[in-house]
Design a protein around this motif. Structure first.
Motif, short mmCIF file in Angstrom:
data_model
loop_
_atom_site.label_atom_id
_atom_site.label_comp_id
_atom_site.label_asym_id
_atom_site.label_seq_id
_atom_site.Cartn_x
_atom_site.Cartn_y
_atom_site.Cartn_z
N ALA A 71 0.40 -1.31 0.40
CA ALA A 71 0.28 -0.07 -0.11
C ALA A 71 0.83 1.27 0.33
O ALA A 71 0.64 2.11 -0.42
CB ALA A 71 -1.02 -0.13 0.68
N ILE A 72 2.31 1.26 0.65
CA ILE A 72 3.17 2.60 0.69
C ILE A 72 3.72 2.65 -0.53
O ILE A 72 3.91 3.62 -1.30
CB ILE A 72 3.98 2.30 1.82
CG1 ILE A 72 3.11 2.49 3.18
CG2 ILE A 72 4.86 3.17 2.00
CD1 ILE A 72 4.01 1.88 4.68
N ASP A 73 4.39 1.63 -1.31
CA ASP A 73 4.90 1.80 -2.25
C ASP A 73 3.50 2.37 -3.26
O ASP A 73 4.16 2.88 -4.09
CB ASP A 73 5.11 0.20 -2.82
CG ASP A 73 6.00 0.12 -4.10
OD1 ASP A 73 5.78 0.92 -4.58
OD2 ASP A 73 6.45 -1.22 -4.33
N SER A 74 2.16 1.67 -3.68
CA SER A 74 1.74 1.84 -4.05
C SER A 74 0.72 3.46 -4.53
O SER A 74 1.31 3.75 -5.27
CB SER A 74 0.18 1.04 -4.10
OG SER A 74 0.78 -0.15 -4.25
N ALA A 75 1.11 3.68 -2.75
CA ALA A 75 0.83 5.39 -2.75
C ALA A 75 1.84 6.41 -3.56
O ALA A 75 1.39 6.96 -4.58
CB ALA A 75 0.25 5.36 -1.48
N LEU A 76 3.29 5.99 -3.18
CA LEU A 76 4.07 6.85 -3.56
C LEU A 76 4.39 6.49 -5.11
O LEU A 76 5.07 7.29 -5.62
CB LEU A 76 5.22 6.74 -2.94
CG LEU A 76 5.58 6.82 -1.56
CD1 LEU A 76 7.12 5.77 -0.38
CD2 LEU A 76 5.37 8.32 -1.01
N THR A 77 4.04 5.27 -5.47
CA THR A 77 4.67 4.86 -7.35
C THR A 77 2.85 6.30 -7.54
O THR A 77 4.14 6.84 -8.24
CB THR A 77 4.10 4.04 -7.33
OG1 THR A 77 4.74 3.04 -6.66
CG2 THR A 77 3.81 3.55 -9.34
N ALA A 78 2.41 6.42 -7.11
CA ALA A 78 1.04 6.91 -7.76
C ALA A 78 1.82 8.28 -7.56
O ALA A 78 1.44 9.24 -8.23
CB ALA A 78 -0.15 7.01 -6.52
N VAL A 79 1.82 8.69 -6.43
CA VAL A 79 2.27 10.42 -6.19
C VAL A 79 4.08 10.54 -7.66
O VAL A 79 3.82 11.27 -7.66
CB VAL A 79 3.70 10.75 -5.35
CG1 VAL A 79 3.69 11.77 -4.92
CG2 VAL A 79 2.12 11.16 -4.35
N GLY A 80 4.93 9.89 -7.25
CA GLY A 80 5.70 9.42 -8.38
C GLY A 80 5.81 9.69 -9.76
O GLY A 80 5.84 10.48 -10.49
N PHE A 81 4.08 8.96 -10.51
CA PHE A 81 4.33 8.79 -11.31
C PHE A 81 2.95 10.59 -12.03
O PHE A 81 3.54 10.75 -13.20
CB PHE A 81 3.22 7.78 -11.94
CG PHE A 81 3.64 6.51 -11.58
CD1 PHE A 81 4.94 6.54 -12.40
CD2 PHE A 81 3.15 5.13 -11.91
CE1 PHE A 81 5.49 5.10 -13.00
CE2 PHE A 81 3.63 4.25 -12.73
CZ PHE A 81 4.90 4.36 -12.94
N ALA A 82 2.46 10.94 -11.08
CA ALA A 82 2.09 12.10 -11.51
C ALA A 82 3.02 13.38 -11.27
O ALA A 82 2.75 14.00 -12.07
CB ALA A 82 1.64 12.58 -10.02
#
Length: 91
Positions: A71-82
């Protein structure tokens, strides 16, 4: 169970090495050109890479459930992709 942990470690290591390399070269290109979109691109890839690192550390070293690390990895991945998307949109 052991093979899943080994596979996770190998995958996270590959993400760390490749993501770190992309981050390094994007920020190096920013240093040469001064183009803010390259800085944002490097920052975005850095955030994605950091998310993978944190997710792996939380699960493998601290011992939290794999779902929390994901979940933490996914949240930071979403922020990074943004941030990466923003870097491609910048002029």
């Amino acid at each position: 169970m052991m093979y899943e942990s080994l596979l996770l470690i190998v995958a996270k290591t590959a993400i760390l090495l490749l993501g770190g390399s992309i981050t390094y070269y994007a920020l190096r290109a920013y240093g040469r050109t001064g183009d803010p979109s390259l800085r944002a691109l490097g920052t975005g890839f850095g955030i994605v890479t950091f998310g993978a690192l944190v997710g792996g550390i939380l699960h493998q070293i601290i011992g939290v459930e794999v779902s929390v690390g994901v979940a933490i990895d996914s949240a930071l991945t979403a922020v990074g992709f943004a941030v990466i998307f923003y870097s491609l949109y910048m002029e």
